[in-house]
Design a protein around this motif. Structure first.
Motif, PDB file in Angstrom:
ATOM      1  N   MET A   1       0.847  -1.162   0.000  1.00  0.00           N
ATOM      2  CA  MET A   1       0.000   0.000   0.000  1.00  0.00           C
ATOM      3  C   MET A   1       0.900   1.235   0.000  1.00  0.00           C
ATOM      4  SD  MET A   1      -3.006   1.152   2.638  1.00  0.00           S
ATOM      5  CE  MET A   1      -2.080   0.916   4.108  1.00  0.00           C
ATOM      6  N   ASP A   2       0.631   2.149  -0.864  1.00  0.00           N
ATOM      7  CA  ASP A   2       1.360   3.409  -0.938  1.00  0.00           C
ATOM      8  C   ASP A   2       0.409   4.558  -0.620  1.00  0.00           C
ATOM      9  OD1 ASP A   2       3.554   1.980  -1.760  1.00  0.00           O
ATOM     10  OD2 ASP A   2       3.261   2.401  -3.874  1.00  0.00           O
TER      11      ASP A   2
ATOM     12  N   GLU B   1       3.978   7.139   2.847  1.00  0.00           N
ATOM     13  CA  GLU B   1       4.100   5.902   3.607  1.00  0.00           C
ATOM     14  C   GLU B   1       3.971   4.721   2.659  1.00  0.00           C
ATOM     15  OE1 GLU B   1       2.028   3.515   7.320  1.00  0.00           O
ATOM     16  OE2 GLU B   1       1.088   5.300   6.523  1.00  0.00           O
ATOM     17  N   VAL B   2       4.911   3.826   2.765  1.00  0.00           N
ATOM     18  CA  VAL B   2       4.882   2.594   1.982  1.00  0.00           C
ATOM     19  C   VAL B   2       4.870   1.445   2.974  1.00  0.00           C
ATOM     20  CG1 VAL B   2       6.097   1.170   0.301  1.00  0.00           C
ATOM     21  CG2 VAL B   2       6.165   3.649   0.100  1.00  0.00           C
ATOM     22  N   SER B   3       3.846   0.615   2.920  1.00  0.00           N
ATOM     23  CA  SER B   3       3.757  -0.500   3.851  1.00  0.00           C
ATOM     24  C   SER B   3       3.329  -1.761   3.110  1.00  0.00           C
ATOM     25  CB  SER B   3       2.775  -0.180   4.978  1.00  0.00           C
ATOM     26  OG  SER B   3       1.486   0.052   4.452  1.00  0.00           O
TER      27      SER B   3
END
Length: 53
Positions: free
Chosen positions: A1-2, A32-34
């Protein structure tokens, strides 16, 4: 998810005779990159009137 988020803000109220100033200049950037790797499982149903745990 970006996730990307960009927030800008400009506010300006001025008077110099009898001094009443308000100045706001803003800039906000968020990234945020998760990653999520997981599993799901089925669970037993829950009876609210006849609870058995």
């Amino acid at each position: 998810m970006d996730d990307y988020n960009l927030d800008t803000s400009v506010t300006c109220k001025f008077a110099t005779g009898s001094i009443a100033h308000q100045l706001l200049i803003g800039f906000d950037l968020f990234r945020e990159v998760s990653r999520y790797e997981g599993s799901t499982r089925a669970i037993a149903s829950l009876d609210l009137f006849n609870s058995v745990y």
